[in-house]
Design a protein around this motif. Structure first.
Motif, short mmCIF file in Angstrom:
data_model
loop_
_atom_site.label_atom_id
_atom_site.label_comp_id
_atom_site.label_asym_id
_atom_site.label_seq_id
_atom_site.Cartn_x
_atom_site.Cartn_y
_atom_site.Cartn_z
N SER A 169 13.58 -17.26 71.45
CA SER A 169 12.73 -16.91 70.31
C SER A 169 11.34 -16.56 70.82
CB SER A 169 12.65 -18.08 69.32
OG SER A 169 12.01 -19.20 69.93
N GLY A 171 7.31 -15.54 69.08
CA GLY A 171 6.61 -15.43 67.81
C GLY A 171 5.12 -15.22 67.97
N LEU A 172 4.50 -14.86 66.87
CA LEU A 172 3.06 -14.69 66.81
C LEU A 172 2.49 -15.88 66.05
CD1 LEU A 172 0.74 -12.65 67.45
CD2 LEU A 172 1.09 -11.75 65.13
N VAL A 173 1.82 -16.77 66.76
CA VAL A 173 1.23 -17.96 66.16
C VAL A 173 -0.28 -17.81 66.27
CG1 VAL A 173 1.09 -20.48 66.18
CG2 VAL A 173 3.22 -19.33 66.87
N ARG A 178 3.80 -16.24 71.59
CA ARG A 178 4.33 -17.44 72.24
C ARG A 178 5.84 -17.32 72.39
NH1 ARG A 178 1.09 -22.74 69.91
NH2 ARG A 178 -0.96 -21.76 69.72
N LEU A 181 9.63 -20.85 70.64
CA LEU A 181 8.90 -21.67 69.68
C LEU A 181 9.63 -22.96 69.37
CD1 LEU A 181 7.95 -18.91 67.08
CD2 LEU A 181 6.72 -19.58 69.16
N GLU A 185 5.71 -24.83 65.85
CA GLU A 185 5.18 -23.47 66.05
C GLU A 185 5.90 -22.48 65.13
OE1 GLU A 185 3.89 -23.00 70.62
OE2 GLU A 185 5.98 -23.59 70.34
N ASP A 186 7.21 -22.62 65.02
CA ASP A 186 7.98 -21.71 64.18
C ASP A 186 7.52 -21.79 62.73
OD1 ASP A 186 10.41 -19.93 63.84
OD2 ASP A 186 10.95 -21.57 62.51
N ARG A 188 4.59 -22.21 61.68
CA ARG A 188 3.27 -21.59 61.52
C ARG A 188 3.23 -20.13 61.95
NH1 ARG A 188 -0.19 -23.86 65.20
NH2 ARG A 188 1.49 -24.86 66.36
N ALA A 189 4.36 -19.59 62.41
CA ALA A 189 4.36 -18.25 62.99
C ALA A 189 4.13 -17.17 61.93
CB ALA A 189 5.68 -18.00 63.71
N ARG A 190 3.32 -16.19 62.27
CA ARG A 190 3.09 -15.02 61.41
C ARG A 190 4.23 -14.02 61.53
NH1 ARG A 190 -2.13 -12.79 63.77
NH2 ARG A 190 -1.60 -11.06 62.36
N ASP A 192 8.21 -13.75 63.89
CA ASP A 192 9.04 -14.31 64.95
C ASP A 192 10.33 -13.52 65.07
OD1 ASP A 192 11.39 -16.18 63.62
OD2 ASP A 192 9.60 -16.09 62.36
#
Length: 242
Positions: A169, A171-173, A178, A181, A185-186, A188-190, A192
């Motif tokens: 995976s 994502g953009l956190v 990152r 995740l 983190e997952d 809060r991700a914008r 993924d």
């Protein structure tokens, strides 16, 4: 499902594009034709392969067998107990099962299993993000275990795996890309993605997208590139342990 505590410590010293440690053990089930237990950080998957001497109607008469995957999360795989998945119409589970089936059918030459159905069961023992990508790698490890056993026993004369599978995976956190995740983190991700690749770096599937706000195509490509690289690194670690 509860958010895990202390999100600020989620990376536990990892770099942004560093995956969690991967550990895999083959042959963990006495009864299954192939099996593996895989841990990716705190996410742990048990995968087993069963063989049935029949195929579904759409495969009958063809020169190849069939493969299907099933996925389930155990009640205490999460921080709070979740109900057992008795509802066969569970949309998330069906989505993941289709993803797994497609990936495993890319990996395996089913002409070696004519008139047989391989069923790969992926059960989540502990969940901390990335359960579907960890299931891809656990299921591949169980398939490897099956094929190794059958070749050594003389049941198969040729190695039937076309390509190994790696998955991760990404994502953009906040503003950071990152890799791998965990759950905090997952959540809060914008954006993924789940990225699955073959041993030669080709893409099997990309699943995911933005959460709440669209992202630029250039950023999506950056996420994909990070995922392809990270999946390849995890696959190399997996291969060394098989």
């Amino acid at each position: 499902m509860s958010v895990l505590p202390n999100p600020s410590a989620a990376r536990q010293g990892r770099a942004l594009l560093e995956a969690r440690p991967l550990v895999v053990e083959r042959g963990v089930s006495r009864h299954a034709e192939g099996s593996a237990r895989l841990r990716l950080g705190h996410t742990e998957i048990l995968a087993t392969v069963s063989i049935e001497a029949k195929v579904p109607p759409h495969v009958r008469g063809k020169r190849e067998g069939w493969l299907m995957a099933e996925y389930s999360m155990l009640p205490r795989s999460t921080q709070d107990r979740m109900n057992r998945e008795r509802n066969l119409q569970n949309g998330r589970r069906h989505e993941i099962q289709r993803l797994l089936g497609r990936a495993f059918r890319v990996a395996l030459d089913l002409s070696h299993f004519r008139n047989q159905t391989l069923i790969i069961d992926c059960d989540v023992l502990e969940a901390d993000g990335g359960t579907r990508v960890a299931s891809v790698m656990a299921g591949y490890a169980a398939l490897h275990d099956l094929c190794d056993r059958q070749v050594k026993a003389g049941t198969l004369t040729d190695w039937p795996i076309r390509s190994p599978l790696g998955a991760v995976s990404v994502g953009l956190v906040g503003n950071d890309i990152r890799l791998d995740l965990d759950y905090s983190e997952d959540a809060r991700a914008r954006a993924d993605l789940n990225v699955i690749v073959t041993g030669d770096g080709k893409v099997v599937e990309v699943q995911g997208g933005a959460e709440g706000e669209a992202i630029a195509p250039e950023l999506y490509i950056e996420l994909l590139r990070a995922g392809v690289g990270g999946a390849g690194t995890l696959l190399a670690s997996l291969q060394r342990q098989l």
